[in-house]
Enzyme design. Structure first.
Site, short mmCIF file in Angstrom:
data_model
loop_
_atom_site.label_atom_id
_atom_site.label_comp_id
_atom_site.label_asym_id
_atom_site.label_seq_id
_atom_site.Cartn_x
_atom_site.Cartn_y
_atom_site.Cartn_z
N LYS A 187 -25.36 -50.14 -26.04
CA LYS A 187 -25.71 -49.04 -25.11
C LYS A 187 -24.68 -47.94 -25.35
O LYS A 187 -23.56 -47.99 -24.84
CB LYS A 187 -25.63 -49.57 -23.67
CG LYS A 187 -26.44 -48.84 -22.62
CD LYS A 187 -26.15 -47.39 -22.46
CE LYS A 187 -24.82 -47.08 -21.85
NZ LYS A 187 -24.48 -45.62 -21.92
N GLU A 263 -11.97 -52.43 -22.26
CA GLU A 263 -11.01 -51.48 -22.83
C GLU A 263 -11.10 -50.23 -21.96
O GLU A 263 -12.07 -49.48 -22.05
CB GLU A 263 -11.37 -51.13 -24.28
CG GLU A 263 -11.39 -52.32 -25.22
CD GLU A 263 -10.02 -52.84 -25.58
OE1 GLU A 263 -9.01 -52.18 -25.27
OE2 GLU A 263 -9.95 -53.94 -26.16
N CYS A 297 -8.18 -42.54 -25.38
CA CYS A 297 -7.58 -43.40 -24.36
C CYS A 297 -6.14 -43.70 -24.69
O CYS A 297 -5.35 -44.00 -23.80
CB CYS A 297 -8.38 -44.68 -24.23
SG CYS A 297 -8.55 -45.50 -25.80
N GLU A 394 -5.29 -39.60 -15.79
CA GLU A 394 -5.55 -39.46 -17.22
C GLU A 394 -6.07 -38.05 -17.46
O GLU A 394 -7.06 -37.64 -16.85
CB GLU A 394 -6.59 -40.51 -17.61
CG GLU A 394 -6.77 -40.65 -19.09
CD GLU A 394 -7.72 -41.80 -19.43
OE1 GLU A 394 -8.63 -42.08 -18.63
OE2 GLU A 394 -7.54 -42.39 -20.50
P1 NAP Z 1 -17.31 -43.80 -18.63
O1 NAP Z 1 -17.89 -42.81 -17.74
O2 NAP Z 1 -16.73 -45.02 -18.05
O3 NAP Z 1 -18.47 -44.18 -19.67
C1 NAP Z 1 -18.30 -45.14 -20.67
C2 NAP Z 1 -19.63 -45.81 -20.96
O4 NAP Z 1 -20.07 -46.49 -19.79
C3 NAP Z 1 -20.76 -44.83 -21.32
O5 NAP Z 1 -21.61 -45.46 -22.25
C4 NAP Z 1 -21.45 -44.64 -19.99
O6 NAP Z 1 -22.79 -44.23 -20.11
C5 NAP Z 1 -21.37 -46.03 -19.42
N1 NAP Z 1 -21.50 -46.09 -17.97
C6 NAP Z 1 -21.25 -45.12 -17.05
N2 NAP Z 1 -21.50 -45.60 -15.81
C7 NAP Z 1 -21.91 -46.88 -15.96
C8 NAP Z 1 -22.30 -47.91 -15.04
N3 NAP Z 1 -22.33 -47.72 -13.72
N4 NAP Z 1 -22.65 -49.11 -15.55
C9 NAP Z 1 -22.63 -49.33 -16.88
N5 NAP Z 1 -22.27 -48.41 -17.79
C10 NAP Z 1 -21.90 -47.20 -17.33
O7 NAP Z 1 -16.16 -43.21 -19.54
P2 NAP Z 1 -16.22 -41.92 -20.46
O8 NAP Z 1 -16.05 -40.72 -19.62
O9 NAP Z 1 -17.42 -41.97 -21.29
O10 NAP Z 1 -14.95 -42.17 -21.40
C11 NAP Z 1 -13.69 -41.82 -21.03
C12 NAP Z 1 -12.92 -43.05 -20.55
O11 NAP Z 1 -12.98 -44.11 -21.49
C13 NAP Z 1 -11.47 -42.72 -20.40
O12 NAP Z 1 -10.97 -43.25 -19.21
C14 NAP Z 1 -10.82 -43.42 -21.59
O13 NAP Z 1 -9.49 -43.74 -21.43
C15 NAP Z 1 -11.69 -44.61 -21.75
N6 NAP Z 1 -11.59 -45.12 -23.12
C16 NAP Z 1 -10.92 -46.30 -23.30
C17 NAP Z 1 -10.77 -46.80 -24.57
C18 NAP Z 1 -10.02 -48.08 -24.79
O14 NAP Z 1 -10.20 -48.69 -25.84
N7 NAP Z 1 -9.22 -48.56 -23.85
C19 NAP Z 1 -11.31 -46.13 -25.66
C20 NAP Z 1 -12.00 -44.93 -25.44
C21 NAP Z 1 -12.13 -44.45 -24.14
P3 NAP Z 1 -23.18 -42.68 -19.89
O15 NAP Z 1 -22.59 -41.99 -21.04
O16 NAP Z 1 -24.64 -42.68 -19.92
O17 NAP Z 1 -22.58 -42.27 -18.58
#
Ligand code: NAP
Length: 502
Positions: A187, A263, A297, A394
């Site tokens: 997904k 992650e 991240c 962040e």
């Molecule tokens: P996000 O809003 O958490 O989204 C990540 C993924 O989850 C997307 O595919 C999103 O889909 C999906 N998602 C959103 N709401 C969901 C729900 N209720 N249930 C299931 N899936 C859901 O994060 P982001 O804004 O895309 O990314 C930024 C964050 O990711 C930052 O906090 C960053 O630090 C973290 N990150 C962590 C790592 C690591 O390895 N630790 C690596 C990269 C990024 P949609 O796009 O359709 O909303």
């Protein structure tokens, strides 16, 4: 508007699949809904993608569960051959994939190429890991029987990826899952489904059997993941994204005691100690902060600098930052592209405005760039008070807040003053001090005199609110394996042996 079964849009000159991929076939969603993908450099729509609903998600899981029966029994070498072929196929298409990454998430082209190389490495790394999954054999402590263990695939896995590294986040999970013998449902983030589609197409082309990899782009992530996680056929969820969504998924995973890898977010401290090589620290800071425009991240979120080197470090970092060229990722020489969307750009500005209002000084940048797209001027903030929001949230943008400290002790205390524990960085000229400080930092990954920690052969992951589990390295494949134990009694003759003796 509706699309044909195996539809494609041309993005940056590349024909990209825009359908779902379920059980080896590209097809439209059952509901026929579509959603748009935009270029953050312009805000303009570049593709329209099929929007999976819960019936599609259910079919994807049925396909994955069916394919698990045979994929889980393939030989390690068979799986390795497919992953290695995928590694070479991704490399062969590196320019096309990089162009699509830049188009859908804005990053400078040179960085997109670097992501393709990094992302491809997970396919090679996990191809190499397939033949190194071992069990154990030995006596029980009393000697009464033998303890025999083996590793088996967990089973169908839901992989949820973010937009900031749309290829590498996919290969890091798919490589490990396939190597372990698991089937998957990917997904991708709604903002970057195109790179994921190119990856899935490559996997299908190199011979991944039907149902082993399924792709469900959707504009309703919560709805699809909830439906899938409520289905007992799903055995694992691996998520990369925000801590907020990760917590929601962990609560949902509890219902079926689903194996989970998380992650999550970070708040990386970047320590420059009194004996640091300042030039090297500035080089490292530029990478740790401005790679992907700070939307990583593992980005350095806070710069914690000893007073003896603070003036020089701050001046050099501000000079280098002010010289960064901001613009569309396709333009030569651009070092910082747009942020992913207006919401993210406005959040970055809110954090900067809060810091300035509390007394911080913007040495460069400090404002959003008006006009098309979601650009923010690369910013260095000096004299940032410790209670500024930017030190505790962040940033995910091209802003470097600097706090000056008087001792290693104070630096360590500030560094650990966060619920997160993903990446940290330490610059010092003393090897022993490097380890003394690094050992006390509460982070899963620590760059020592180095601004980049990501590497396919190293365990990637965080502690505290930054997550559970590790991806990449020797541990990455373990996230998709269960240990099975046989208690073997050698004192009881088997029926067959007894029969033979008669
Ligand atoms: P996000 O809003 O958490 O989204 C990540 C993924 O989850 C997307 O595919 C999103 O889909 C999906 N998602 C959103 N709401 C969901 C729900 N209720 N249930 C299931 N899936 C859901 O994060 P982001 O804004 O895309 O990314 C930024 C964050 O990711 C930052 O906090 C960053 O630090 C973290 N990150 C962590 C790592 C690591 O390895 N630790 C690596 C990269 C990024 P949609 O796009 O359709 O909303």
């Amino acid at each position: 508007m509706s699309k044909s079964t195996n539809s494609r849009d041309t993005v940056a000159g590349v024909a990209v699949p825009t359908s779902l991929f379920i059980n080896g076939a590209w097809r439209q969603s059952n509901g026929g809904r579509l959603f748009d993908v935009a270029d953050p450099a312009t805000g303009k729509v570049i593709a329209t993608v099929s929007d999976a609903d819960t019936t599609d998600a259910e079919e994807a899981l049925a396909a994955a569960a069916q394919a698990q029966q045979t994929w889980g029994l393939t030989s390690p070498r068979e799986r390795a051959a497919i992953l290695l072929a995928a590694f070479y196929a991704v490399q062969a298409k590196r320019h096309e994939i990089a162009a699509v990454i830049t188009a859908e998430m804005g990053r400078p082209l040179a960085e997109s190429l670097a992501e393709v190389d990094y992302g491809a490495e997970f396919l090679r790394w996990f191809a190499e890991q397939t033949a190194h999954v071992h069990g154990d054999y030995g006596p029980s402590p009393s000697g009464a029987f033998r303890v025999v263990t083996t590793k088996v695939p967990v089973g169908p896995s839901l992989l949820i990826t973010p937009w900031n590294f749309p290829l590498a986040m996919g290969t890091r999970k798919i490589g490990a899952a396939l190597a372990a013998g698991c089937t998957v449902i990917l997904k991708p983030a709604a903002q970057t489904p195109l790179t994921a589609a190119l990856l899935v197409e490559i996997l299908a082309d190199v011979g991944v059997p039907d149902g082993v990899v399924n792709l469900i782009p959707t504009n309703d992530a919560g709805g699809q993941s909830k439906a899938l996680m409520n289905d007992a056929r799903l055995r694992k969820v691996s998520f990369t994204g925000s801590t907020t969504v990760g917590s929601v998924l962990l609560r949902q995973a509890a219902d079926h005691v689903l194996k989970s890898s998380m992650e999550l977010g970070g708040n990386g401290p970047f320590l420059v100690l009194h004996d640091a090589d300042v030039d090297a620290a500035v080089d490292g800071a530029m990478i740790a902060k401005f790679r992907n425009g700070g939307q990583s991240c593992v980005a350095a979120n806070r710069f914690i600098v000893h007073k003896n080197v603070a003036d020089r470090f701050t001046a050099e970092l501000a000079d280098r930052t002010a010289a960064l060229k901001v613009g569309e990722g396709t333009i030569a020489g651009v070092g910082v592209g747009p942020l992913i969307d207006a919401r993210q750009r406005d959040k970055v500005h809110e954090l900067v405005a809060d810091a300035v209002q509390r007394g911080a000084r913007a040495l460069c940048g400090g404002s959003l760039i008006e006009g098309e797209g979601y650009f923010y001027a690369p910013t260095v903030l000096a004299d940032v008070p410790s209670d500024a929001r930017i030190n505790h949230e962040e940033i995910f943008g091209p802003v470097a807040p600097i706090t000056v400290v008087e001792s290693d002790e104070e630096a360590i205390r500030l560094a650990n003053d966060t619920p997160y524990g993903l990446a940290a960085f330490v610059y010092t000229g003393d090897g022993a001090r490097a380890f003394t400080v690094a050992e006390r930092l509460e982070a899963g990954m620590i760059g020592i005199n180095r601004g980049l920690v990501s590497e396919a052969g190293a365990p990637f992951g965080g502690i505290k609110a930054s997550g559970l589990g590790r991806e990449g390295g020797h541990l990455g494949i373990e996230e998709y394996l269960e240990t099975k134990y046989f208690a073997l009694d050698l004192t009881v003759p088997s029926a067959r042996n007894e029969g033979a003796a008669l």
